[in-house]
Design a protein around this motif. Structure first.
Motif, PDB file in Angstrom:
ATOM      1  N   SER A 109      -8.596  11.597  -6.613  1.00 54.67           N
ATOM      2  CA  SER A 109     -10.017  11.895  -6.783  1.00 54.67           C
ATOM      3  C   SER A 109     -10.193  13.071  -7.745  1.00 54.67           C
ATOM      4  N   GLU A 110     -11.413  13.226  -8.233  1.00 51.90           N
ATOM      5  CA  GLU A 110     -11.711  14.354  -9.135  1.00 51.90           C
ATOM      6  C   GLU A 110     -11.430  15.685  -8.436  1.00 51.90           C
ATOM      7  N   GLU A 111     -11.711  15.733  -7.119  1.00 50.45           N
ATOM      8  CA  GLU A 111     -11.479  16.962  -6.349  1.00 50.45           C
ATOM      9  C   GLU A 111      -9.991  17.297  -6.332  1.00 50.45           C
ATOM     10  N   ASP A 112      -9.160  16.242  -6.084  1.00 40.02           N
ATOM     11  CA  ASP A 112      -7.710  16.450  -6.067  1.00 40.02           C
ATOM     12  C   ASP A 112      -7.223  16.921  -7.432  1.00 40.02           C
ATOM     13  N   MET A 113      -7.754  16.270  -8.478  1.00 42.66           N
ATOM     14  CA  MET A 113      -7.343  16.628  -9.842  1.00 42.66           C
ATOM     15  C   MET A 113      -7.635  18.104 -10.094  1.00 42.66           C
ATOM     16  N   ALA A 114      -8.825  18.547  -9.731  1.00 42.09           N
ATOM     17  CA  ALA A 114      -9.216  19.938  -9.945  1.00 42.09           C
ATOM     18  C   ALA A 114      -8.293  20.869  -9.164  1.00 42.09           C
ATOM     19  N   ARG A 115      -7.947  20.453  -7.938  1.00 38.40           N
ATOM     20  CA  ARG A 115      -7.088  21.277  -7.087  1.00 38.40           C
ATOM     21  C   ARG A 115      -5.681  21.376  -7.688  1.00 38.40           C
ATOM     22  N   PHE A 116      -5.125  20.231  -8.115  1.00 28.66           N
ATOM     23  CA  PHE A 116      -3.774  20.238  -8.689  1.00 28.66           C
ATOM     24  C   PHE A 116      -3.734  21.054  -9.973  1.00 28.66           C
ATOM     25  N   LEU A 117      -4.774  20.918 -10.798  1.00 33.25           N
ATOM     26  CA  LEU A 117      -4.820  21.685 -12.051  1.00 33.25           C
ATOM     27  C   LEU A 117      -4.844  23.181 -11.744  1.00 33.25           C
TER      28      LEU A 117
END
Ligand SMILES: [Zn+2]
Length: 98
Positions: free
Chosen positions: A75-83
């Motif tokens: 998800s976009e949320e996960d992507m933001a968190r991983f980044l």
């Protein structure tokens, strides 16, 4: 030691070092597209943590970083968190060096 053997050794060492450097995390886990929302949906390699985006599904495609078929849609949320996590790790490494 014969001259030819010596060159083989040098070549082997060079390739070996390059390989280790590549696997040792010098290759970025974040693709150029990862931060660009226009590049498509976020995907992550569940083996090495490589982050990228694609307009076509990358599920079960080979990861360009570790070459295993472990790409999963996130998800976009996960992507933001991983980044954010990767950025934090980079900062931690910089601090260690100092
Ligand atoms: Zn990977």
């Amino acid at each position: 030691m014969k001259r030819r053997d010596f060159y083989k050794l040098i070549l082997g060492t060079t390739v070996g070092v390059a390989g280790v450097t590549l696997l040792g995390g010098c290759a970025s886990k974040i693709s150029r597209e990862a931060r660009d929302k226009k590049a498509g949906d976020p995907f992550r390699c569940s083996k090495c943590g490589y982050l990228t985006r694609s307009k076509v599904s990358l599920t079960l495609r080979r990861c360009p970083r570790c070459y295993t078929k472990n790409m999963v849609a996130i998800s976009e949320e996960d992507m933001a968190r991983f980044l954010a996590e990767e950025a934090a790790k980079k900062d931690a490494k910089k601090t260690e060096k100092k």
